[in-house]
Design a protein around this motif. Structure first.
Motif, short mmCIF file in Angstrom:
data_model
loop_
_atom_site.label_atom_id
_atom_site.label_comp_id
_atom_site.label_asym_id
_atom_site.label_seq_id
_atom_site.Cartn_x
_atom_site.Cartn_y
_atom_site.Cartn_z
N ASN A 123 -64.04 14.53 54.32
CA ASN A 123 -63.58 13.56 53.32
C ASN A 123 -64.75 12.83 52.67
OD1 ASN A 123 -60.94 14.26 53.80
ND2 ASN A 123 -60.55 12.58 55.23
N TYR A 137 -60.11 1.36 49.40
CA TYR A 137 -60.30 2.48 50.31
C TYR A 137 -59.82 2.11 51.72
CZ TYR A 137 -62.65 6.65 52.10
OH TYR A 137 -62.90 7.86 52.69
N LEU A 184 -67.05 14.02 44.35
CA LEU A 184 -66.22 13.46 43.27
C LEU A 184 -66.94 12.35 42.52
CD1 LEU A 184 -62.72 13.32 44.99
CD2 LEU A 184 -63.24 14.50 42.86
N LYS A 185 -67.70 11.54 43.26
CA LYS A 185 -68.36 10.40 42.61
C LYS A 185 -69.54 10.82 41.75
CE LYS A 185 -67.57 7.32 46.37
NZ LYS A 185 -68.30 6.70 47.46
N ASN A 202 -62.27 7.66 43.91
CA ASN A 202 -63.58 8.27 43.77
C ASN A 202 -63.90 8.62 42.32
OD1 ASN A 202 -64.37 8.15 46.48
ND2 ASN A 202 -63.15 9.96 46.98
N LYS A 203 -62.85 8.83 41.52
CA LYS A 203 -63.08 9.24 40.14
C LYS A 203 -63.03 8.08 39.15
CE LYS A 203 -62.01 13.75 38.81
NZ LYS A 203 -63.28 14.34 39.18
N GLU A 217 -66.43 15.24 50.26
CA GLU A 217 -65.61 15.34 49.05
C GLU A 217 -65.78 14.11 48.16
OE1 GLU A 217 -61.52 16.34 50.37
OE2 GLU A 217 -61.49 17.53 48.51
N ALA A 218 -65.82 12.94 48.79
CA ALA A 218 -65.98 11.70 48.02
C ALA A 218 -67.33 11.69 47.30
CB ALA A 218 -65.87 10.49 48.95
N ARG A 247 -63.73 -0.96 45.40
CA ARG A 247 -63.47 0.36 45.94
C ARG A 247 -63.34 0.29 47.47
NH1 ARG A 247 -65.23 5.19 43.58
NH2 ARG A 247 -66.89 4.10 42.48
N GLU A 248 -64.28 -0.43 48.07
CA GLU A 248 -64.28 -0.55 49.53
C GLU A 248 -62.97 -1.15 50.04
OE1 GLU A 248 -65.84 0.64 52.73
OE2 GLU A 248 -66.95 0.88 50.86
N GLU A 306 -73.75 3.45 51.79
CA GLU A 306 -72.51 3.43 52.57
C GLU A 306 -72.05 4.86 52.89
OE1 GLU A 306 -70.30 1.40 54.83
OE2 GLU A 306 -71.73 0.39 53.50
#
Lengths: 205, 205, 205
Positions: free
Chosen positions: C195, A77, C202-203, A64-65, C198-199, A73-74, C74
């Motif tokens: 989650n 993840y 963070l993004k 995420n960072k 949070e994502a 990412r997908e 998404e």
């Protein structure tokens, strides 16, 4: 040609996670074969699961960072999520054996567990090869994981048939049916991992 | 205006897959109504499922090797996965009937299977209309699939209530409960397909 | 710095949905504690679920018709889907109590329901803080949801152990096992929501 150049450390974490899966699967085979002190054995597997949880959390945070394309990412993840599922399910199997106070193993559960251990070992090799950018080998291992998933699937249906043929106590049927289902799910999630690894190779290699 | 111009053959494969789902659902209705030689009938459905597996594998490979935008890929990927789930579940229902050695049908299971066949037929039409870029019809069929999912959901809860009301053998309850759950899951995955088709139409039409 | 500038009304809908989840969870606690007229109580929860369904449908339509980046879409899509799952599962629990014609509550089910209500309340606060761009508080609440999920998970395994220890009627075991599983699933989907929140933080924060 470089794959995920900036995120190469992701594969370090995946390597550790897949090693953890192998360890947990190996402990599960021990539990299934020896079948003593099931609570203590389940607790050991829980510790490996907890350790993996931290790795997964770490990878999700980094994902995420880090600046990477949505599609990378997908994939990463999904890879982390499905590996997390595998270890959760291995732990769930061990945990149910303790919670259900089962006293005797089932030959079919031993066989399914062993096949899952083999799958975990091949998965670990596939992740290592991806890290080393040895893409041809990744694909070979993925095909093997798919083959093993078919084996576990057949094993699951045999186990289910035998359970209803041989066991007359409905409560024992409920308990083992759930264990078989978790083992089958673990194998399905390994197949998901293989499919994601194959997709990564097809897209970038 | 063209939809997925370079990947129009994707919809050819989806057309074949949704035809396969219709075939499998039709065989399941036969199995449920006639209820003889369940093992041979389950095997026939398995062959259709295997055939679809190859189509899914083919589509996944093409998706990974074709240059398309991440968002198109994601939609097509989900579509293929959910259709694959539907046919897997239809097969699972047939397989459980054989594995559990069930000797007599349940009226509620016949009804649920027939509703799933109707759903599959509407789904096949929706996919055809998408291929023909007839978007208004796609949406109509999707609404019909959602309506049918509600019917199956009510049928599932009726079946569950009746099962616990009428059957006293816990082992028979376990067996039919699992079959009803798989039928309900198949219907839920059809609804997922409808939602993805609707999303595609909304985004691109 | 603005988060999803054009889609700020998405968070209005998420706010309403998470309030609905809180309401449904609260009604479920009432049902579990009082345990009378279960069918009418399940129907009340169903109405809240139906109301949420329309909100989810609305958000999905807006998501598909609004121009946003694939990655935002998404996240918001997942958020809406997982919240929809939570309320579906809360309703499923209430519905099963009615369909199974259960006459007496289980202490463990009351406890799990109360923990899910607490989770729902924290989730509602987290969504509100995201709407207000108060990102530090979002993260705090998400950590609390994760902690609560661990509590429900332990509660689930205790409940399962006690069910098999104390209850000898296999049919009653089947019924309560399913209810416990749906409660555990509801809690897992709350963790998924945390989650995703949070994502997002963070993004973009």
């Amino acid at each position: 040609m470089r794959l995920f150049p900036k995120e190469i450390d992701f594969f370090e974490i995946f390597d550790k996670t897949s090693l953890n899966i192998t360890k947990a699967a190996s402990r599960l085979v021990d539990l299934m074969e020896i079948f003593d002190d099931t609570e203590a054995r389940a607790k050991e597997i829980h510790e490996i699961e907890q350790d993996s949880d931290m790795l997964t959390h770490d990878i999700m945070k980094k994902l995420n960072k880090t600046f990477i394309t949505p599609i990378d990412r997908e994939d990463l993840y999904s890879l982390a999520s499905r590996m997390d599922d595998v270890i959760d399910l291995i732990w769930a199997v061990a945990d149910r054996i303790a919670v259900f106070k089962l006293k005797e193993p089932m030959r079919e559960a031993i066989k399914m567990s062993k096949d899952i251990l083999t799958t975990a070992e091949v998965m670990h090799k596939a992740v290592k090869k991806l890290k080393e950018k040895n893409y041809a080998h990744v694909q070979e291992y993925c095909i093997e994981i798919n083959r093993l998933e078919n084996t576990v699937d057949r094993g699951f249906r045999d186990a289910l048939g035998k359970l209803f043929d041989d066991v007359k106590d409905p409560i024992l049927i409920i308990k083992w049916k759930e264990i078989y289902e978790h083992l089958e799910d673990a194998s399905d999630r390994c197949e998901d991992v293989a499919n994601i690894l194959e997709a990564i190779v097809l897209k970038y290699a």
